[in-house]
Design a protein around this motif. Structure first.
Motif, mmCIF file in Angstrom:
data_model
loop_
_atom_site.group_PDB
_atom_site.id
_atom_site.type_symbol
_atom_site.label_atom_id
_atom_site.label_comp_id
_atom_site.label_asym_id
_atom_site.label_seq_id
_atom_site.Cartn_x
_atom_site.Cartn_y
_atom_site.Cartn_z
ATOM 1 N N ASP A 45 -3.522 -0.742 -1.028
ATOM 2 C CA ASP A 45 -2.131 -1.086 -0.755
ATOM 3 C C ASP A 45 -1.347 0.088 -0.168
ATOM 4 O O ASP A 45 -1.480 1.229 -0.614
ATOM 5 C CB ASP A 45 -1.453 -1.563 -2.049
ATOM 6 C CG ASP A 45 -1.938 -2.949 -2.423
ATOM 7 O OD1 ASP A 45 -2.617 -3.578 -1.597
ATOM 8 O OD2 ASP A 45 -1.627 -3.388 -3.545
ATOM 9 N N HIS A 55 2.197 -10.086 1.757
ATOM 10 C CA HIS A 55 1.299 -8.964 1.483
ATOM 11 C C HIS A 55 -0.088 -9.153 2.124
ATOM 12 O O HIS A 55 -0.678 -8.198 2.622
ATOM 13 C CB HIS A 55 1.167 -8.803 -0.038
ATOM 14 C CG HIS A 55 0.310 -7.667 -0.462
ATOM 15 N ND1 HIS A 55 0.761 -6.366 -0.526
ATOM 16 C CD2 HIS A 55 -0.989 -7.623 -0.842
ATOM 17 C CE1 HIS A 55 -0.223 -5.590 -0.927
ATOM 18 N NE2 HIS A 55 -1.300 -6.315 -1.130
ATOM 19 N N HIS A 57 -2.307 -6.924 4.858
ATOM 20 C CA HIS A 57 -3.719 -6.488 4.869
ATOM 21 C C HIS A 57 -4.393 -6.890 6.188
ATOM 22 O O HIS A 57 -5.115 -6.092 6.788
ATOM 23 C CB HIS A 57 -4.482 -7.089 3.684
ATOM 24 C CG HIS A 57 -4.308 -6.311 2.405
ATOM 25 N ND1 HIS A 57 -4.701 -4.995 2.270
ATOM 26 C CD2 HIS A 57 -3.790 -6.671 1.201
ATOM 27 C CE1 HIS A 57 -4.422 -4.583 1.037
ATOM 28 N NE2 HIS A 57 -3.866 -5.567 0.372
ATOM 29 N N HIS A 65 -6.894 -10.523 -4.182
ATOM 30 C CA HIS A 65 -7.291 -11.640 -3.319
ATOM 31 C C HIS A 65 -8.666 -11.451 -2.696
ATOM 32 O O HIS A 65 -9.082 -10.322 -2.456
ATOM 33 C CB HIS A 65 -6.299 -11.846 -2.170
ATOM 34 C CG HIS A 65 -5.019 -11.117 -2.347
ATOM 35 N ND1 HIS A 65 -3.959 -11.670 -2.995
ATOM 36 C CD2 HIS A 65 -4.652 -9.847 -2.027
ATOM 37 C CE1 HIS A 65 -2.994 -10.797 -3.048
ATOM 38 N NE2 HIS A 65 -3.380 -9.677 -2.474
ATOM 39 N N SER A 79 -9.512 -7.615 -2.125
ATOM 40 C CA SER A 79 -8.764 -6.572 -2.831
ATOM 41 C C SER A 79 -8.774 -6.886 -4.316
ATOM 42 O O SER A 79 -9.571 -7.707 -4.780
ATOM 43 C CB SER A 79 -7.342 -6.516 -2.285
ATOM 44 O OG SER A 79 -6.648 -7.661 -2.709
HETATM 45 ZN ZN ZN Z 1 -3.204 -5.510 -1.506
#
Ligand code: ZN
Ligand code: KG4
Length: 355
Positions: free
Chosen positions: A322, A124, A128, A158, A155
């Motif tokens: 996302d 993931h 990004h 993270h 985000s």
């Molecule tokens: Zn994300």
């Protein structure tokens, strides 16, 4: 190469169809309405919503991306027709919420086996990072991204500074030791009674507020490393306002939002600036949900200008938060490298995946 991308790592059920790194369709079913009353994502609710929505979302992405006629057709029929034109399926394996990830991973396995397609498993965070390589159907924007590139990803899950030597070659040089930047904004928003997600509402209020209204710490500012910590910031904010009457908080919402947001953004920039000095990159990149914030984008542009560097950020708002477009592009590059899942049946979600 035509790619069907699927992303279910948190509270968005998302699917996209791409031709290489060009987006042909992008569908997102947000669950904000389901989680906002709880002040954050509730895993069980997310899982059920993903399960209900994944098939219609995939069908819609295939229909739009491949111009399929859908009148009078069942969802399964649309998916069956669409899959004939897909070469590769890309799915988010992690990091993220385990039971949410499972929904996307299981569906992608089922489709790959049923329609005999190749499957790539995407990290993931790499998604990004590669959101800056996503192009629209006219192959825009054209960007010459030179390496090494230094990236700031912030985000809800993270906050990382990553040095990129190339697509697929990443080194995490700084990261949060506790809460993520977006999570800090979400928690402050909850404390102020403003709901979830916090980033957009704090951004709106902060525009009219005074950043100097409340002095807040910049955790880890003087630490030598490039790591972050946001939980202490949230705690000091909590202690500063906990005894205030509700009316006083409400009267000062704009100033409180501005002060808190400013503390988060200054923290982000202090370490990113330091990282630029240490690693002397050729390009700067930013990504992740928090980059939807116009004030932060402005400050990052200034940082880049001060260092005579180019900075790239996702070119459309829904590429920050996302989405499946970025998973499709990360999947595209993995497919070019031949990194397909070898044993599809055995593929399992990886909630703590490292980049
Ligand atoms: Zn994300
Ligand atoms: O990338 P994302 O959709 O999900 C994760 O991978 O975590 O990021 C969601 C985070 C949330 O914490 C949300 O509050 C924050 O991004 N966010 C923003 C804005 N829009 C979303 N933060 C600041 N300003 C915004 N406009």
């Amino acid at each position: 190469m035509k790619i069907l991308a699927i992303e279910t790592s948190c509270d968005d059920t998302a699917a996209a169809v791409l031709e290489n790194n060009m987006v042909l369709s992008n569908v997102i079913s947000s669950q904000i309405d389901l989680h906002s009353q709880w002040g954050g994502v509730v895993p069980d609710i997310a899982k059920r919503a993903h399960q209900e929505r994944i098939m219609p979302v995939i069908a819609e992405a295939l229909r739009k991306g491949l111009n399929l006629k859908s009148k009078g057709k069942k969802i399964e029929e649309i998916i069956g027709e669409g899959m004939k034109n897909i070469d590769v399926i890309a799915v988010t394996l992690g990091p993220g919420l385990a039971i949410a990830l499972s929904v996307g991973v299981n569906k992608s396995k089922e489709l790959a086996i049923k329609y005999k397609k190749k499957l790539v498993a995407v990290n993931h965070i790499e998604g990004h990072l590669l959101s800056n390589w996503v192009k629209n159907s006219k192959e825009k924007p054209f960007r010459k991204i030179e390496f090494p590139a230094l990236t700031l990803t912030a985000s809800g899950g993270h906050t990382k500074i990553i040095l990129m030597q190339d697509i697929g070659k990443y080194e995490v040089v700084g990261e949060t030791l506790d809460d993520a930047a977006g999570e800090a904004l979400d928690k402050a928003s909850k404390l102020l009674g403003l709901g979830y997600p916090g980033g957009p509402v704090i951004e709106r209020l902060a525009k009219a507020g005074d950043v100097n209204f409340m002095e807040l710490p910049r955790p880890m500012e003087h630490a030598k490393n490039l790591d972050y910590s946001f939980s202490g910031l949230k705690t000091s904010f909590y202690y500063r306002i906990k005894d205030w009457p509700k009316s006083e908080v409400n009267k000062n919402l704009e100033n409180l939002a501005a002060s808190f947001q400013n503390a988060v953004f200054e923290s982000l920039l202090i370490k990113f600036r330091k990282a630029v000095e240490i690693y002397r990159p050729k390009t700067l990149l930013a990504s992740g949900g928090v980059m939807a914030n116009l004030e932060l984008r402005k400050r990052l542009r200034k940082l880049a200008k001060d260092n005579k560097l180019k900075i790239f950020m996702p070119f459309r708002k829904d590429l920050n938060t996302d989405n499946a477009m970025m998973i499709g592009v990360a999947g595209y590059y993995k497919a070019l490298r031949g990194e397909f899942v070898k044993n599809i049946e055995e593929l399992d979600r990886d909630p703590r995946a490292m980049i």
